[in-house]
Motif scaffolding. Structure first.
Motif, PDB file in Angstrom:
ATOM      1  N   ALA A 178      -9.929   0.921  -9.441  1.00 41.62           N
ATOM      2  CA  ALA A 178      -9.225   0.452  -8.248  1.00 41.62           C
ATOM      3  C   ALA A 178      -7.801   0.089  -8.606  1.00 41.62           C
ATOM      4  CB  ALA A 178      -9.948  -0.759  -7.678  1.00 41.62           C
ATOM      5  N   ALA A 179      -6.911   0.297  -7.635  1.00 47.37           N
ATOM      6  CA  ALA A 179      -5.493   0.094  -7.911  1.00 47.37           C
ATOM      7  C   ALA A 179      -5.142  -1.378  -8.019  1.00 47.37           C
ATOM      8  CB  ALA A 179      -4.659   0.752  -6.831  1.00 47.37           C
ATOM      9  N   GLU A 228       0.823  -1.219   0.000  1.00 45.58           N
ATOM     10  CA  GLU A 228       0.000   0.000   0.000  1.00 45.58           C
ATOM     11  C   GLU A 228       0.853   1.264   0.000  1.00 45.58           C
ATOM     12  OE1 GLU A 228      -2.158  -0.342   3.796  1.00 45.58           O
ATOM     13  OE2 GLU A 228      -0.787   1.221   4.457  1.00 45.58           O
ATOM     14  N   LEU A 229       2.101   1.170   0.481  1.00 43.48           N
ATOM     15  CA  LEU A 229       2.942   2.367   0.496  1.00 43.48           C
ATOM     16  C   LEU A 229       3.323   2.786  -0.919  1.00 43.48           C
ATOM     17  CD1 LEU A 229       5.396   1.725   3.457  1.00 43.48           C
ATOM     18  CD2 LEU A 229       3.267   3.004   3.440  1.00 43.48           C
ATOM     19  N   GLN A 261       1.407   1.765  -3.860  1.00 43.55           N
ATOM     20  CA  GLN A 261       0.307   1.845  -4.824  1.00 43.55           C
ATOM     21  C   GLN A 261      -0.584   3.039  -4.560  1.00 43.55           C
ATOM     22  OE1 GLN A 261      -1.456  -1.880  -4.032  1.00 43.55           O
ATOM     23  NE2 GLN A 261      -0.071  -3.019  -5.362  1.00 43.55           N
ATOM     24  N   HIS A 262      -1.128   3.570  -5.639  1.00 48.51           N
ATOM     25  CA  HIS A 262      -2.192   4.566  -5.482  1.00 48.51           C
ATOM     26  C   HIS A 262      -3.408   3.858  -4.900  1.00 48.51           C
ATOM     27  CE1 HIS A 262      -0.091   7.646  -7.610  1.00 48.51           C
ATOM     28  NE2 HIS A 262      -0.031   6.977  -8.742  1.00 48.51           N
ATOM     29  N   LEU A 263      -4.243   4.654  -4.257  1.00 48.52           N
ATOM     30  CA  LEU A 263      -5.481   4.130  -3.702  1.00 48.52           C
ATOM     31  C   LEU A 263      -6.386   3.699  -4.846  1.00 48.52           C
ATOM     32  CD1 LEU A 263      -6.541   3.995  -0.886  1.00 48.52           C
ATOM     33  CD2 LEU A 263      -7.345   6.320  -1.099  1.00 48.52           C
ATOM     34  N   ALA A 264      -6.450   4.514  -5.843  1.00 54.30           N
ATOM     35  CA  ALA A 264      -7.314   4.295  -7.008  1.00 54.30           C
ATOM     36  C   ALA A 264      -6.973   5.417  -7.958  1.00 54.30           C
ATOM     37  CB  ALA A 264      -8.782   4.361  -6.602  1.00 54.30           C
ATOM     38  N   GLU A 265      -7.579   5.392  -9.128  1.00 52.47           N
ATOM     39  CA  GLU A 265      -7.360   6.487 -10.057  1.00 52.47           C
ATOM     40  C   GLU A 265      -8.690   7.055 -10.465  1.00 52.47           C
ATOM     41  OE1 GLU A 265      -4.770   5.830 -13.482  1.00 52.47           O
ATOM     42  OE2 GLU A 265      -3.450   4.741 -12.089  1.00 52.47           O
TER      43      GLU A 265
END
Ligand code: SRM
Ligand SMILES: Cc1cc2nc3c(=O)[nH]c(=O)nc-3n(C[C@H](O)[C@H](O)[C@H](O)COP(=O)(O)OP(=O)(O)OC[C@H]3O[C@@H](n4cnc5c(N)ncnc54)[C@H](O)[C@@H]3O)c2cc1C
Ligand code: SF4
Ligand code: FES
Lengths: 124, 836
Positions: free
Chosen positions: B834-835, B815-816, B818-822
């Motif tokens: 979703a990422a 998670e550090l 990856q983006h949360l989502a786009e």
């Protein structure tokens, strides 16, 4: 990969468990009025959630990478302290970054759609 | 229960009365009826529908019933006689299924139809069930009514394991009850802090420790993936991290949702709750609503105090004397015997908000009040809640606290004492035998005598009479006594670690070991931190001190690390990162160089540079790509160079005897051995080593933290050099004959530095501060010192030499990166991708 249109005033960006306390995660927004920008969603050690545009008012440092303490994030580039509640720089420093209204409901995080897309500023 | 009168019968009994129908025989519904009866007993013919097959009882007392402290009969509020005496028709066990606003009547599940002139909806809330697989299994219960309690009691008969999902008020009361009933209880809580809506990190940690001491297992930051069943009955809970916990019963206590289905079905305005005005009237003037099911001025409540206020306003309006409800400020207490906890208002700070914190480690007390614009806006009390009501009153009234601010945190007795408004006056007023320091049993008289005897600073007092020398929670008192006794003459001592504490780095390091403090919130509580969760200065320092003190035991706190150490790369001015793989002793191979070149191409490194530390730096890498580039570099045999860490950086070497015509020893080989021994170790600051093959010193060993200069007869070991902001040439520490000795001294010196220096103090300023003699005597006076320091270093390295890049490449802390989502905006809608 989920691809589904989201309507309504609030964008559901998923469950709270995606961001561990004391951390932040990013949400890139492509093609808005700012071409592309990033939102930082913070989870404080006190269990509160906040969202800011991910750009430090000083020299555009990525606030999502800062150290979170209380309701403040310390920018990773030159240690400005930015309030997660108001986006304002604390102490002697002057500057402000837009706050994205956020709410948590039943374990999910919602961001105000218009603010995420920067629409309020497009109108202005 | 009395047989319900038919509608016509009641009509004939009370022909003039308006018909009031109440849906919900709970706390708010019945209280509203009580309030109406108290004002005008003859006004309404009242019918109450209750889904539960019983009379009105005190729901909040279900916790003591579960815990065995009360029986159901003790918690009945209104028994059958109340309904009879007030001619109320109770229809219990037959929930209302629909409201027909056109004909002004309600339809019950049994088909019974009841017309109304005025309708009151008081349906309360529904417990929220998290939608995980297995949520429907037998043995999964909620905690809302007596039936739930009975299910839990049944399950507890056989002992066994209970899992409570949700560490809020309700969940903890359920856990307490089940544990008293003999079950082994595990609480699973998504957030890091128990009761995070009411408690800050500090109080949450105290609560967690207390519950753990009572034998409960508390898992915070734990996300439920699935409830596991066996033959249709629950048998365990699986967490997202893979852990599985056995369970004979699972209590879901993750939250409540206003019960609005009826109102929604009837077309009333509903958001989160049923919308009501200040008189508790819904969007239909004939229909009122009250209790947890309503939303008033944007707020929904989950506690009873606001309901009482709502019921008063409702009754006023329903009897023709409208007053109006204006919303409530709430406070919380936990009904777990022996745990005193109070919380009110907003404790998340905010602009202009200031925290006042008082900690008394000896008594297990934590108090925090939050003040904004001279008004109290929040309070969190743990361990001593005596002043809770007083703070709550100040908060609700919004009183100006400026005149009592200094003494506010000491509570009402101090702050309202008229003449004692000034805390120093309060201290001055203490008698001579009043105890100042609980740890060392020092009275006020002794402290004053010590000051009078020449101790004019906090440190001198600590040395002289031991007051404030242990836990330090009386430091404020001692300082006040110094001021009272000496006026302006107080000498300020060494600087404290940061503004959150009056302790110095040295104190904190010593006390962590002496008191066996193991985690950050524990240090903050034991040492009386004046902020709830520290700041960007003390958190990293404490994290390092704990890591150093308890190797293998302490779990590194990611939240307390600066971004570079959290992402294992150096952040650059544009928010991208640089990646520096380790090149042992400055050596590389064609294969490594090829892999670096490939990685530079593949991940778009815009600059490739040779560093001053003899390795290669790749610039412009995005955080999302870091795990992948690391995986590629790992595959070619390279690990993290820790160019980002308060850690061993590089071991710079020269070519040495293998090639150089002047070389006296194998400086390259020794450099590689030293780097293999020291890489990965966390230190107070960064640490650089170099090995030169002869006194020409091409590796610049004499401006390193540890430098080796090879000579014919062996190795000169140098320490405390720095080539940075303030250049300092090393001091010669000693000379040894063999590589083995050089390695041992190096390990011992590093460990001494690790154990004694202050966070962010490099070896150069450290040695300037403590003196070379101190370092020499710590290493050489005792013939065993080198061996034991080196052994401690090697033990700790056993936990450190695990390539952080490889861990991330394998998926750790994804998670550090990856983006949360786009979000992709479109003219009328947005696409959320979703990422994962
Ligand atoms: C990359 C490198 C410059 C280069 O291209 O050569 C470098 C780059 C940085 N140095 Fe350095 N230093 C680099 C060798 C040095 C050296 C030379 C050496 O090690 O031989 C020195 C002087 C020697 C010394 O430390 O005594 C040096 C003294 C500093 C200092 C001052 C330290 C001091 O105690 O005075 C800082 C500031 C600090 O650490 O607080 C610093 C801080 C930094 C930071 C981390 C600044 C920052 O916070 O962002 C730079 C990170 C850039 C990056 O993202 O990679 N850098 N820095 C060198 C990396 C070496 C490596 O392979 O790991
Ligand atoms: C275990 C426990 C401990 C608590 N401890 C505290 C505490 O310490 N302090 C505090 O302030 N608060 C506490 N609470 C919260 C408090 O109990 C609630 O705030 C309060 O009960 C809400 O009152 P209400 O009338 O709105 O809802 P309820 O008391 O739940 O009453 C609603 C009633 O309506 C009935 N109903 C629902 N739908 C229908 C229908 N269609 N037809 C007929 N009837 C219907 C329900 O069966 C229920 O009986 C606690 C709650 C629980 C469960
Ligand atoms: S000397 Fe070091 S810190 Fe300064 S600009 Fe160069 S790399 Fe950055
Ligand atoms: S860019 Fe944030 S402090 Fe400089």
């Amino acid at each position: 990969m989920i691809r589904e249109p989201v309507t309504g005033a609030w964008l559901d960006i998923g469950p709270v468990g995606q961001i561990s306390p004391g951390h932040a995660r990013t949400l890139p927004v492509a093609g808005g009025p700012d071409e592309s920008r990033e939102i930082a969603v913070f989870h404080t050690l006190e269990g509160r959630f906040y969202a800011l545009v991910n750009t430090c008012p000083h020299k555009a440092g990525p606030l999502s990478q800062g150290l979170v303490h209380g309701h403040v994030v310390t920018c990773p580039l030159h240690n400005w302290n930015i309030s997660l509640k108001t986006g304002e720089a604390q102490g002697e420093d002057r500057g402000c970054v837009p706050v994205i209204p956020l709410k948590v409901d039943a374990g999910r995080i919602y961001l105000l759609r218009a603010a995420v897309l920067g629409e309020n500023r497009r109108a202005a | 229960m009395n047989a319900p009168l038919s509608f016509n019968e009641r009509r004939s009994l009370a022909p003039m009365r308006e018909r009031l129908v109440v849906i919900g025989n709970g706390m708010a519904g019945c209280r509203a009826v009580e309030e109406i009866l108290a004002r005008d007993p003859a006004r309404y013919a009242i019918t109450i529908f209750g889904a539960e097959p019983r009379v009105n009882y005190n729901r909040i007392m279900l916790s003591p019933v579960l815990a065995g402290e009360k029986a159901f009969d003790d918690i009945v509020i209104n028994g059958e006689d109340w309904y009879a005496n007030n001619a109320i028709t109770l229809i219990a066990g037959d929930p209302v299924a629909a409201i027909d606003r056109a004909s002004q009547s309600v339809i019950a599940r049994s088909g019974r139809i009841e017309p109304y002139d005025r309708l009151l909806i008081a349906t309360g809330s529904d417990p929220f069930i998290i939608p995980v697989p297995g949520a429907e299994l037998a043995g999964v219960v909620t905690f809302r009514d007596l039936d739930d309690v009975e299910k839990m009691l049944k399950a507890a008969e056989g002992g066994g394991h209970a899992v409570v999902i949700g560490g809020g008020l309700l969940g903890l009361e359920a856990a307490h009850g089940l544990s008293l009933r003999g079950m082994a209880v595990t609480v699973i809580h998504l957030m890091p802090t128990l009761m995070e809506r009411q408690l800050d990190e500090a109080a949450g940690w105290l609560l967690k420790s207390e519950l753990e001491a009572r034998g409960q297992t508390i898992l915070t930051g734990a996300d439920t993936a699935e409830i596991v069943g066996d033959a249709g009955h629950v048998c365990g809970v699986r967490l997202k991290d893979g852990r599985e916990i056995a369970a004979d019963i699972v209590v879901m206590a993750v939250g409540i949702r206003p019960a609005t289905a009826l109102a929604r079905g009837a077309g009333l305005q509903v958001e989160r709750g049923i919308l009501v005005d200040d008189h508790m009237v819904t969007s239909d003037p004939a229909i009122m609503a009250v209790g947890e099911c309503v939303q008033h001025r944007g707020a929904c409540y989950g506690l009873v105090a606001p309901l009482w206020e709502m019921c008063r306003a409702l009754a006023d309006a329903a009897t023709g004397e409208p007053s109006g409800y204006e919303g409530s400020v709430t406070s919380t207490k936990l009904k777990v015997s022996g745990i005193d906890l109070f919380s009110a208002g907003d404790f998340s700070g905010g602009e202009g908000a200031e925290d006042i914190v008082l900690r008394d480690a000896a008594r297990g007390v934590y108090k925090r009040v939050i003040v904004r614009d001279d008004r109290l806006v929040g309070a969190v009390l743990y361990g001593d809640t005596g002043d809770g009501a007083w703070y709550f009153d100040l908060l609700k009234k919004g009183e100006d606290i400026a005149p009592i601010r200094e003494a506010l945190i000491f509570g009402q007795a101090f702050a309202s004492g008229g003449a004692q408004l000034d805390p120093s006056a309060a201290v001055a007023a203490l008698s001579d035998d009043a105890e100042i320091c609980g740890c060392n049993g020092v009275s006020k008289g002794k402290v004053i005598a010590c000051i009078a005897g020449g101790a004019h600073s906090l440190d001198a007092v600590r040395g002289g009479c031991k007051a404030s020398a242990s836990c330090g929670s009386c430091t404020g008192l001692v300082e006040t006594l110094l001021q009272l006794t000496l006026g302006e003459e107080v000498q300020s001592g060494p600087k404290s670690l940061c503004k959150c504490t009056s302790f110095t780095h040295a104190d904190v390091r010593r006390l962590i070991v002496e008191k066996g403090l193991k985690v950050i919130p524990q240090v903050m509580q034991a040492l009386g931190w004046s902020t709830p969760d520290g700041c960007a200065s003390c958190r990293p320092a404490l994290n390092y001190y704990l890591l150093c003190a308890w190797p293998g035991d302490y779990v590194d706190d990611q939240q307390s690390r600066f971004v570079n150490e959290r992402l294992h790369a150096n952040i650059q001015k544009d928010g991208t990162y640089s990646v520096v793989p380790r090149m042992w002793g400055g050596l590389t191979t064609p294969d490594e160089l090829r892999a670096i070149a490939d990685a530079a191409d593949k991940y778009g490194a815009r600059t490739v540079k040779v560093t001053g530390g003899q390795r290669i730096d790749l610039f412009g890498i995005h955080k999302e790509d870091l795990p992948a580039i690391w995986a590629d570099l790992n595959a070619a045999g390279m690990v993290s160079g820790h160019a980002y860490g308060k850690a061993l950086r590089t071991v710079k070497t020269c070519v040495g005897s293998e090639w150089c015509r002047f070389g006296t020893q194998d400086s390259t080989g020794l450099g590689v051995r030293i780097e293999r021994m020291t890489w990965g170790s966390w230190m107070p600051h960064k640490f650089k080593i170099a090995v030169s093959g002869c006194p020409r010193n091409c590796a610049e060993a004499t401006i390193k933290d540890f430098g080796v200069v090879c000579v014919d007869s062996g190795y000169e070991l140098h320490v405390g050099g720095n080539g940075g902001i303030k250049v300092r040439v090393t001091d010669l520490l000693c000379k040894v004959a063999t590589e083995e000795e050089a390695l041992d001294v190096c390990a011992a010196f590093i460990q001494l530095y690790r154990e004694q220096a202050w966070y962010l103090e490099r070896t150069a300023p450290w040695i300037e501060r403590v003196g070379l003699d101190h370092v020499k005597s710590a290493l050489f006076d005792d013939p065993d010192a080198i061996a034991s320091l080196a052994a401690r270093f090697r033990f700790s390295q056993g936990f450190m030499q695990d390539d952080p890049w490889a861990q991330r490449a394998a998926g750790a802390d994804a998670e550090l990166h990856q983006h949360l989502a786009e979000v992709r905006p479109f003219p009328t809608q947005a696409i959320l991708e979703a990422a994962e």
